[in-house]
Enzyme design. Structure first.
Site, PDB file in Angstrom:
ATOM      1  N   ASP A  42      12.422  -1.985   3.772  1.00 57.14           N
ATOM      2  CA  ASP A  42      12.458  -2.403   2.513  1.00 57.14           C
ATOM      3  C   ASP A  42      11.426  -1.371   1.780  1.00 57.14           C
ATOM      4  O   ASP A  42      11.599  -1.317   0.292  1.00 57.14           O
ATOM      5  CB  ASP A  42      12.132  -3.744   2.061  1.00 57.14           C
ATOM      6  CG  ASP A  42      10.767  -4.139   2.411  1.00 57.14           C
ATOM      7  OD1 ASP A  42       9.947  -3.469   2.955  1.00 57.14           O
ATOM      8  OD2 ASP A  42      10.174  -5.194   1.700  1.00 57.14           O
ATOM      9  N   SER A  43      10.857  -0.495   2.409  1.00 55.75           N
ATOM     10  CA  SER A  43       9.982   0.643   1.830  1.00 55.75           C
ATOM     11  C   SER A  43      10.905   1.522   1.208  1.00 55.75           C
ATOM     12  O   SER A  43      10.464   2.362   0.347  1.00 55.75           O
ATOM     13  CB  SER A  43       9.262   1.416   2.696  1.00 55.75           C
ATOM     14  OG  SER A  43      10.044   1.807   4.065  1.00 55.75           O
ATOM     15  N   ASP A  81      15.415  -4.520   7.687  1.00 56.24           N
ATOM     16  CA  ASP A  81      14.122  -5.002   7.008  1.00 56.24           C
ATOM     17  C   ASP A  81      14.861  -6.069   5.973  1.00 56.24           C
ATOM     18  O   ASP A  81      15.177  -5.752   5.021  1.00 56.24           O
ATOM     19  CB  ASP A  81      13.178  -3.943   6.700  1.00 56.24           C
ATOM     20  CG  ASP A  81      11.869  -4.498   6.150  1.00 56.24           C
ATOM     21  OD1 ASP A  81      11.646  -5.594   6.965  1.00 56.24           O
ATOM     22  OD2 ASP A  81      11.230  -3.710   5.720  1.00 56.24           O
ATOM     23  N   LYS A 111      14.216  -7.404  10.772  1.00 64.46           N
ATOM     24  CA  LYS A 111      12.734  -7.514  10.646  1.00 64.46           C
ATOM     25  C   LYS A 111      12.323  -8.531   9.685  1.00 64.46           C
ATOM     26  O   LYS A 111      13.087  -8.387   8.381  1.00 64.46           O
ATOM     27  CB  LYS A 111      12.099  -6.448  10.441  1.00 64.46           C
ATOM     28  CG  LYS A 111      10.380  -6.384  10.405  1.00 64.46           C
ATOM     29  CD  LYS A 111       9.555  -4.964  10.548  1.00 64.46           C
ATOM     30  CE  LYS A 111       9.606  -4.256   9.043  1.00 64.46           C
ATOM     31  NZ  LYS A 111       8.995  -5.120   8.049  1.00 64.46           N
ATOM     32  N   GLU A 113       9.294 -10.105   7.303  1.00 67.76           N
ATOM     33  CA  GLU A 113       7.840 -10.327   7.033  1.00 67.76           C
ATOM     34  C   GLU A 113       7.286 -11.745   7.450  1.00 67.76           C
ATOM     35  O   GLU A 113       7.850 -12.652   6.709  1.00 67.76           O
ATOM     36  CB  GLU A 113       7.303  -9.719   5.641  1.00 67.76           C
ATOM     37  CG  GLU A 113       7.504  -8.369   5.182  1.00 67.76           C
ATOM     38  CD  GLU A 113       6.631  -7.909   4.054  1.00 67.76           C
ATOM     39  OE1 GLU A 113       6.041  -8.647   3.366  1.00 67.76           O
ATOM     40  OE2 GLU A 113       6.909  -6.725   3.544  1.00 67.76           O
ATOM     41  N   GLU A 179       0.352  -4.284  10.707  1.00 69.06           N
ATOM     42  CA  GLU A 179       0.314  -3.351   9.526  1.00 69.06           C
ATOM     43  C   GLU A 179      -1.038  -3.419   9.010  1.00 69.06           C
ATOM     44  O   GLU A 179      -1.627  -4.529   8.686  1.00 69.06           O
ATOM     45  CB  GLU A 179       1.329  -3.482   8.576  1.00 69.06           C
ATOM     46  CG  GLU A 179       1.006  -2.476   7.097  1.00 69.06           C
ATOM     47  CD  GLU A 179       2.369  -2.316   6.344  1.00 69.06           C
ATOM     48  OE1 GLU A 179       3.415  -2.804   6.548  1.00 69.06           O
ATOM     49  OE2 GLU A 179       2.191  -1.515   5.532  1.00 69.06           O
TER      50      GLU A 179
HETATM   51  O1  KIV Z   1       9.575  -1.143   5.278  1.00 67.07           O
HETATM   52  C1  KIV Z   1       8.922  -0.437   6.065  1.00 67.07           C
HETATM   53  O2  KIV Z   1       8.920   0.672   5.970  1.00 67.07           O
HETATM   54  C2  KIV Z   1       8.022  -1.226   7.071  1.00 67.07           C
HETATM   55  C3  KIV Z   1       7.195  -0.596   7.872  1.00 67.07           C
HETATM   56  C4  KIV Z   1       6.183   0.180   7.275  1.00 67.07           C
HETATM   57  C5  KIV Z   1       6.863  -1.398   9.129  1.00 67.07           C
HETATM   58  O3  KIV Z   1       7.962  -2.474   6.736  1.00 67.07           O
HETATM   59 NA    NA Z   2       8.906  -3.441   5.134  1.00 66.74          NA
END
Ligand code: KIV
Ligand code: NA
Length: 269
Positions: A42-43, A81, A111, A113, A179
């Protein structure tokens, strides 16, 4: 082919490599480089989508980007994510959103959080056949609550992260992202659980490492203190785009080899 089982098996013997990607061409580079796991993070909120946090990212955004990455990745494990509030509101919608990533977007895993609220959900998802990567330490979806600073810096916070790591390993998560936590905490978490830890700003003693691909290739304007740049893609793009503009303006492009003339089309009027 990388699988959640091969990732678990690799832990402790060889470092696990993970990078983000948000589109097919980047995913194909990452896949061909032999990186084990592609995280459709989600980055993308901060990178591809141009927001100033991850909070506005939607399930739709992640599903569409995950599908693009999955089409391009032949070997790497593709992890979707889950964005802000797509899980944790209630169980039914959490399961539906995670399920979509496998059913519609061809992800191999999701993934989340993680926190106290994701222990039971992780167990439920794994029982249903949805592999879960957990994520503790700095969890940027809680930026309004905790900011972007290092986590687990005092003994109580560090113990809480260690306890949650154990709880998510017991719940069936196949790996855990740590993280922005002290390296000596990450080392103890890695020793305490039997699933691989994948660190970002968490020191050298995790079972693997992850970074945001834009930071790695040099496409970011701002990078976190724990990121490292291994290339300068942005200046090469700037050079190419500038050269294109100049070629059009000077009439050098298109040249004869880029054009086509059809016989018998002269003097149409
Ligand atoms: O969204 C993302 O890129 C992440 C990683 C930095 C682990 O959650
Ligand atoms: Na993320």
């Amino acid at each position: 082919m990388v699988t959640v089982r091969s990732i678990r098996a690799k832990a402790g013997s060889e470092p696990i490599t993970m990078l983000t990607a948000y589109d097919a061409p980047t995913a194909s580079v990452v896949d061909e480089a032999g990186v084990d796991v592609i995280l459709v993070g989600d980055s993308m909120g901060n990178t591809a989508l141009g927001y100033d946090s991850t909070l506005p990212v939607t399930v739709e955004d992640v599903a569409s980007r995950t599908a693009a990455v999955a089409r391009a990745a032949d070997d790497a494990l593709v992890v979707a994510d889950m964005p802000f509030l797509s899980v944790g509101v209630d169980e039914a919608s959490s399961v539906e959103h995670c399920g979509r990533m496998l059913k519609e977007a061809d992800a191999d895993a999701v993934k989340l959080e993680s926190g106290p609220h994701t222990v039971e959900l992780t167990e439920h998802l794994v029982r249903l056949g949805i592999p879960v990567m957990a994520h503790l330490g700095l969890t940027p979806q809680r930026v309004k609550e905790v900011g972007y600073g290092r986590q687990g810096t005092d003994r109580d916070d560090a113990r809480e992260i260690l306890d949650l790591a154990k709880a998510h390993a017991d719940a069936g998560a196949f790996s855990l992202v740590l993280e922005h936590v002290p390296a000596n905490l990450a080392k103890q978490v890695t020793a305490a659980i039997d699933i691989p830890t994948i660190g970002i700003g968490a020191g050298p003693d995790c079972d693997g490492q992850v970074l945001v691909v834009d930071d790695v290739v040099g496409m970011s304007d701002r990078t976190p203190p724990f990121a490292a740049q291994f290339g300068d893609v942005k200046s090469e793009m700037e050079r190419a785009v500038g050269a294109y503009r100049e070629a059009v303006e000077t009439g050098e492009f298109p040249a004869d080899e880029h054009s086509h003339v059809e016989d018998d089309l002269d003097e149409l009027y």
